[in-house]
Design a protein around this motif. Structure first.
Motif, mmCIF file in Angstrom:
data_model
loop_
_atom_site.group_PDB
_atom_site.id
_atom_site.type_symbol
_atom_site.label_atom_id
_atom_site.label_comp_id
_atom_site.label_asym_id
_atom_site.label_seq_id
_atom_site.Cartn_x
_atom_site.Cartn_y
_atom_site.Cartn_z
ATOM 1 N N ARG A 175 1.739 6.051 -0.006
ATOM 2 C CA ARG A 175 2.986 5.532 -0.566
ATOM 3 C C ARG A 175 3.529 4.298 0.153
ATOM 4 O O ARG A 175 4.239 3.486 -0.449
ATOM 5 C CB ARG A 175 4.045 6.633 -0.605
ATOM 6 N N ASP A 176 3.204 4.139 1.431
ATOM 7 C CA ASP A 176 3.685 2.970 2.161
ATOM 8 C C ASP A 176 2.807 1.734 1.946
ATOM 9 O O ASP A 176 3.187 0.632 2.348
ATOM 10 C CB ASP A 176 3.764 3.265 3.658
ATOM 11 N N ARG A 177 1.683 1.908 1.309
ATOM 12 C CA ARG A 177 0.794 0.780 1.063
ATOM 13 C C ARG A 177 1.238 0.019 -0.178
ATOM 14 O O ARG A 177 1.879 0.582 -1.074
ATOM 15 C CB ARG A 177 -0.645 1.276 0.918
ATOM 16 N N PRO A 178 0.949 -1.267 -0.289
ATOM 17 C CA PRO A 178 1.366 -2.048 -1.458
ATOM 18 C C PRO A 178 0.758 -1.499 -2.749
ATOM 19 O O PRO A 178 -0.327 -0.893 -2.735
ATOM 20 C CB PRO A 178 0.838 -3.459 -1.166
ATOM 21 N N LEU A 179 1.432 -1.725 -3.842
ATOM 22 C CA LEU A 179 0.956 -1.258 -5.142
ATOM 23 C C LEU A 179 -0.472 -1.711 -5.418
ATOM 24 O O LEU A 179 -1.291 -0.935 -5.922
ATOM 25 C CB LEU A 179 1.889 -1.765 -6.241
ATOM 26 N N VAL A 180 -0.802 -2.968 -5.117
ATOM 27 C CA VAL A 180 -2.144 -3.459 -5.426
ATOM 28 C C VAL A 180 -3.208 -2.671 -4.664
ATOM 29 O O VAL A 180 -4.316 -2.457 -5.185
ATOM 30 C CB VAL A 180 -2.255 -4.971 -5.127
ATOM 31 N N ASP A 181 -2.895 -2.239 -3.446
ATOM 32 C CA ASP A 181 -3.855 -1.428 -2.690
ATOM 33 C C ASP A 181 -3.990 -0.038 -3.299
ATOM 34 O O ASP A 181 -5.096 0.520 -3.364
ATOM 35 C CB ASP A 181 -3.413 -1.304 -1.238
ATOM 36 N N ARG A 182 -2.870 0.531 -3.719
ATOM 37 C CA ARG A 182 -2.924 1.853 -4.342
ATOM 38 C C ARG A 182 -3.704 1.802 -5.656
ATOM 39 O O ARG A 182 -4.472 2.730 -5.968
ATOM 40 C CB ARG A 182 -1.505 2.392 -4.590
ATOM 41 N N ARG A 183 -3.515 0.746 -6.430
ATOM 42 C CA ARG A 183 -4.257 0.615 -7.685
ATOM 43 C C ARG A 183 -5.752 0.444 -7.424
ATOM 44 O O ARG A 183 -6.590 0.973 -8.164
ATOM 45 C CB ARG A 183 -3.722 -0.560 -8.507
ATOM 46 N N GLU A 184 -6.094 -0.301 -6.402
ATOM 47 C CA GLU A 184 -7.518 -0.466 -6.076
ATOM 48 C C GLU A 184 -8.144 0.873 -5.722
ATOM 49 O O GLU A 184 -9.258 1.199 -6.166
ATOM 50 C CB GLU A 184 -7.685 -1.457 -4.932
ATOM 51 N N ALA A 185 -7.416 1.678 -4.940
ATOM 52 C CA ALA A 185 -7.913 3.008 -4.594
ATOM 53 C C ALA A 185 -8.017 3.887 -5.836
ATOM 54 O O ALA A 185 -8.958 4.689 -5.969
ATOM 55 C CB ALA A 185 -6.987 3.656 -3.560
ATOM 56 N N LEU A 186 -7.066 3.752 -6.757
ATOM 57 C CA LEU A 186 -7.096 4.522 -8.001
ATOM 58 C C LEU A 186 -8.303 4.139 -8.850
ATOM 59 O O LEU A 186 -9.010 5.012 -9.389
ATOM 60 C CB LEU A 186 -5.805 4.288 -8.773
ATOM 61 N N ILE A 187 -8.553 2.844 -8.973
ATOM 62 C CA ILE A 187 -9.702 2.373 -9.763
ATOM 63 C C ILE A 187 -11.010 2.877 -9.163
ATOM 64 O O ILE A 187 -11.923 3.316 -9.879
ATOM 65 C CB ILE A 187 -9.680 0.835 -9.855
ATOM 66 N N ASN A 188 -11.111 2.852 -7.843
ATOM 67 C CA ASN A 188 -12.322 3.357 -7.182
ATOM 68 C C ASN A 188 -12.477 4.861 -7.406
ATOM 69 O O ASN A 188 -13.601 5.361 -7.574
ATOM 70 C CB ASN A 188 -12.277 3.050 -5.694
#
Length: 318
Positions: free
Chosen positions: A136-149
């Motif tokens: 949750r503390d990571r930027p949205l773009v990083d969270r989305r990248e993890a989601l896509i992976n």
């Protein structure tokens, strides 16, 4: 507040899992924000849900943390197939039509008696936890990248990624022309914080919001339902928002009347409010309403009923 809040029985209280996270809610705005700092997605017309995966077991919670796992069998099966020991996914449960558009009414039919719950899918747009790590503390773009992976090149049947869409000065008009509900825009660097936030904003093709039903006017259609009477909450008090008499059908109209009849009260929930012939009800039912604006006396213009929000409670308005 001027009314007595209903006391929930143990059976009616939400079953909240340890570590449950209330969702980040977008703020309604008039215009789509511009600039490279913003990421834009289609606004899905369904139920916001949090999906919790833990060692192959899946739990699904609504936005106010009610356990609705049994209502979404396709989503449960799909999420259980993901290659992760644990995860918390933010998304929207929806039913798509033949054009791929989501409609709240279609989702309600699927969730109703005899409905096709297997048709309900999950649009995913954020990842809050993965394999023991809080994201949750990571930027949205990083969270989305993890989601896509996590989803991989071929997500399990029943899950779709809420894709980023290209922004332009006429983006909202284009989205509306295709028949979508609107756009959700998010700051790319934003962390995930529960509650209503400015880091996520939404723009809609047609205005819609949630209102509290405080009674109805009898009529000749839909089992005796003429129109329902609506209120919203301002500074902790109910404020009358007018009547609504369209958008019902042979199923929803009688159902709304039946539920209101079960919670009748002798006096209006708003002291001093007078509506000739009104049947008053305790303010316990939340409905989704489309409308075209507000009149000078603060009543809804051309409102239309979309459905009862089974995932919302009046306490959330306080």
């Amino acid at each position: 507040m001027k009314w007595a809040r209903p006391t929930a029985s143990a059976r009616d209280r939400p079953s909240i899992a340890a570590g449950a996270i209330p969702p980040l809610l977008p703020t309604l705005v008039d215009r789509v924000p511009q600039g490279p700092d913003w990421l834009h997605e289609i606004k899905w017309d369904g139920y916001r849900i949090g999906v919790y995966l833990d060692k192959g077991k899946v739990k699904i919670l609504t936005r106010n943390l009610h356990d609705w796992t049994v209502k979404f069998p396709t989503i449960v099966t799909a999420v259980a197939e993901l290659d992760a020991s644990d995860a918390i996914i933010d998304g929207e449960a929806f039913v798509a039509d033949e054009k791929g558009l989501s409609h709240f009414s279609s989702l309600q039919r699927a969730l109703g008696r005899g409905g096709r719950r297997q048709d309900i899918m999950l649009a995913v747009f954020d990842l809050l936890k993965l394999n023991g790590e809080d994201l949750r503390d990571r930027p949205l773009v990083d969270r989305r990248e993890a989601l896509i992976n996590l989803l991989g090149e071929a997500p399990p049947n029943g899950i779709v990624l809420s894709d980023e869409i290209s922004a332009g000065s006429d983006i909202l008009a284009q989205v509306c022309q295709f028949g979508f509900e609107g756009i959700v825009s998010k700051l790319r660097i934003s962390p995930y914080r529960s509650g209503r936030r400015q880091e996520w904003v939404k723009t809609k093709c047609v205005l819609s919001d949630e209102f509290i039903v405080i009674g109805y006017e009898p009529g000749n259609s839909y089992g005796g339902l003429g129109s329902i009477l609506l209120a919203n909450v301002e500074e902790g008090r109910l404020v009358y928002a007018g009547g609504l008499g369209t958008g019902f059908n042979a199923r929803t109209g009688p159902e709304v009347k039946r539920r209101l009849d079960a919670i009748q009260m002798d006096k209006p929930p708003i002291p001093g409010l007078k509506v000739k012939g009104a049947v008053w009800a305790r303010p316990e039912i939340v409905v989704d309403v489309e409308y075209r604006g507000w009149t000078a006396d603060h009543q809804l213009r051309h409102p239309s009923f979309k459905g009862i929000r089974e995932d919302r409670s009046v306490d959330e308005f306080l």
